[in-house]
Design a protein around this motif. Structure first.
Motif, PDB file in Angstrom:
ATOM      1  N   VAL A 153       0.738  -1.270  -0.008  1.00 37.57           N
ATOM      2  CA  VAL A 153       0.038  -0.001   0.002  1.00 37.57           C
ATOM      3  C   VAL A 153       1.007   0.873  -0.035  1.00 37.57           C
ATOM      4  N   VAL A 154       0.510   2.147  -0.852  1.00 40.32           N
ATOM      5  CA  VAL A 154       1.087   3.390  -0.601  1.00 40.32           C
ATOM      6  C   VAL A 154      -0.022   4.722  -0.534  1.00 40.32           C
ATOM      7  N   GLY A 155       0.335   5.515   0.065  1.00 44.60           N
ATOM      8  CA  GLY A 155      -0.920   6.472   0.292  1.00 44.60           C
ATOM      9  C   GLY A 155      -0.376   7.756   1.157  1.00 44.60           C
ATOM     10  N   PHE A 156      -1.461   8.700   1.242  1.00 49.74           N
ATOM     11  CA  PHE A 156      -1.187  10.028   1.871  1.00 49.74           C
ATOM     12  C   PHE A 156      -2.284  10.049   2.990  1.00 49.74           C
ATOM     13  N   ASP A 157      -1.720  10.780   4.152  1.00 54.19           N
ATOM     14  CA  ASP A 157      -2.563  11.267   5.122  1.00 54.19           C
ATOM     15  C   ASP A 157      -2.424  12.627   5.314  1.00 54.19           C
ATOM     16  N   SER A 158      -3.344  13.572   5.595  1.00 53.54           N
ATOM     17  CA  SER A 158      -3.255  14.892   5.800  1.00 53.54           C
ATOM     18  C   SER A 158      -3.759  15.462   7.278  1.00 53.54           C
ATOM     19  N   GLU A 159      -2.712  16.218   7.654  1.00 56.07           N
ATOM     20  CA  GLU A 159      -3.108  16.718   9.204  1.00 56.07           C
ATOM     21  C   GLU A 159      -2.782  18.364   8.768  1.00 56.07           C
ATOM     22  N   ASN A 160      -3.673  19.146   9.228  1.00 53.87           N
ATOM     23  CA  ASN A 160      -3.707  20.758   8.972  1.00 53.87           C
ATOM     24  C   ASN A 160      -3.634  20.702   7.534  1.00 53.87           C
ATOM     25  N   GLY A 161      -3.980  20.028   6.611  1.00 60.10           N
ATOM     26  CA  GLY A 161      -3.742  20.222   5.295  1.00 60.10           C
ATOM     27  C   GLY A 161      -2.441  19.754   4.539  1.00 60.10           C
ATOM     28  N   ARG A 162      -1.625  19.352   5.598  1.00 67.06           N
ATOM     29  CA  ARG A 162      -0.461  18.820   5.107  1.00 67.06           C
ATOM     30  C   ARG A 162      -0.193  17.449   4.778  1.00 67.06           C
ATOM     31  N   ALA A 163      -0.097  16.996   3.514  1.00 64.99           N
ATOM     32  CA  ALA A 163      -0.194  15.540   3.093  1.00 64.99           C
ATOM     33  C   ALA A 163       1.187  15.122   3.661  1.00 64.99           C
ATOM     34  N   GLU A 164       1.132  13.775   4.091  1.00 64.70           N
ATOM     35  CA  GLU A 164       2.435  12.781   4.426  1.00 64.70           C
ATOM     36  C   GLU A 164       2.157  11.587   3.799  1.00 64.70           C
ATOM     37  N   MET A 165       3.073  11.076   3.182  1.00 63.56           N
ATOM     38  CA  MET A 165       3.140   9.856   2.444  1.00 63.56           C
ATOM     39  C   MET A 165       3.972   8.633   3.296  1.00 63.56           C
ATOM     40  N   GLY A 166       3.032   7.651   3.238  1.00 62.65           N
ATOM     41  CA  GLY A 166       3.393   6.245   3.597  1.00 62.65           C
ATOM     42  C   GLY A 166       3.332   5.320   2.932  1.00 62.65           C
TER      43      GLY A 166
END
Ligand SMILES: CC(C)(COP(=O)(O)OP(=O)(O)OC[C@H]1O[C@@H](n2cnc3c(N)ncnc32)[C@H](O)[C@@H]1OP(=O)(O)O)[C@@H](O)C(=O)NCCC(=O)NCCS
Length: 176
Positions: free
Chosen positions: A83-96
């Motif tokens: 799996v690859v993807g992005f989560d955002s916190e306060n509009g800032r996307a982080e990839m995992g």
């Protein structure tokens, strides 16, 4: 009014990145039930069972598409390999990203990350993406560097569910 939601699919040289499905649960559970893999991620506990995978996939399904975008990495012969993807916190996307152990060191994470980053810029309209890796995870460091991330110099303590403790993590940024 009826609206049609177009599901993003990303094609790379060897892989297809697509939206997760409920039917992925058994495969995700099988690949993630691996202590060495889990301890390098923030949120995968160990042991990891079918219910964990089902709960995770339901959560992904419910998420706001502006905040979260997850892709199953499909191999044409092997099926889902990670799996690859992005989560955002306060509009800032982080990839995992994670790849199941049988498929390590074949360049799949780097290929998937590069494809996902192009999508994040062109379709998701992100101008930058954050990432982090645990300081004791050289494979992740290599993938992120090869994908174009740069170190910010910041080291943060990040939780690891499988280790049950916070782990020093090196912060990185990718600029579109
Ligand atoms: C990190 C991970 C995603 C890499 O997936 P992958 O498909 O094997 O990655 P790639 O093949 O694209 O690249 C792996 C790189 O790491 C390097 N590497 C692997 N193990 C290494 C080690 N112990 N020390 C140094 N480098 C290592 C490989 O040599 C390769 O680099 P190279 O191409 O320059 O030789 C996979 O190992 C994984 O899922 N690990 C557990 C979860 C995780 O760490 N996720 C990332 C953080 S959330």
């Amino acid at each position: 009014m009826c609206s049609i939601q177009i599901e993003p699919v990303i094609e790379t040289q060897r892989l297809r990145l697509r939206r997760p499905r409920t039917a992925d649960a058994p495969r995700v559970a099988k690949l993630l039930n691996d202590r060495d893999l889990a301890r390098m991620t923030p949120s995968v506990p160990h042991p990891y069972g079918l219910e964990d995978a089902q709960a995770y996939l339901a959560q992904v399904d419910d998420a706001d598409p502006d905040d979260r975008a997850m892709f199953v990495i499909d191999h044409p012969e092997q099926g889902p390999i990670g799996v690859v993807g992005f989560d955002s916190e306060n509009g800032r996307a982080e990839m995992g990203c994670w790849i199941g152990r049988p498929f390590w060191n074949l360049g799949f994470a780097t290929e998937a990350a590069k494809g996902a980053l192009v999508w994040a810029h062109k379709d998701w309209k992100r101008r930058y993406v954050l990432a982090r890796h645990f300081s004791d995870n050289p494979a992740s460091a290599s993938v992120l560097c090869k994908s174009g991330f740069l170190y910010t110099g910041e080291v943060r303590l990040s939780p690891s569910a499988a280790r049950g403790e916070a782990v020093p993590s090196r912060m990185m940024v990718w600029l579109a």
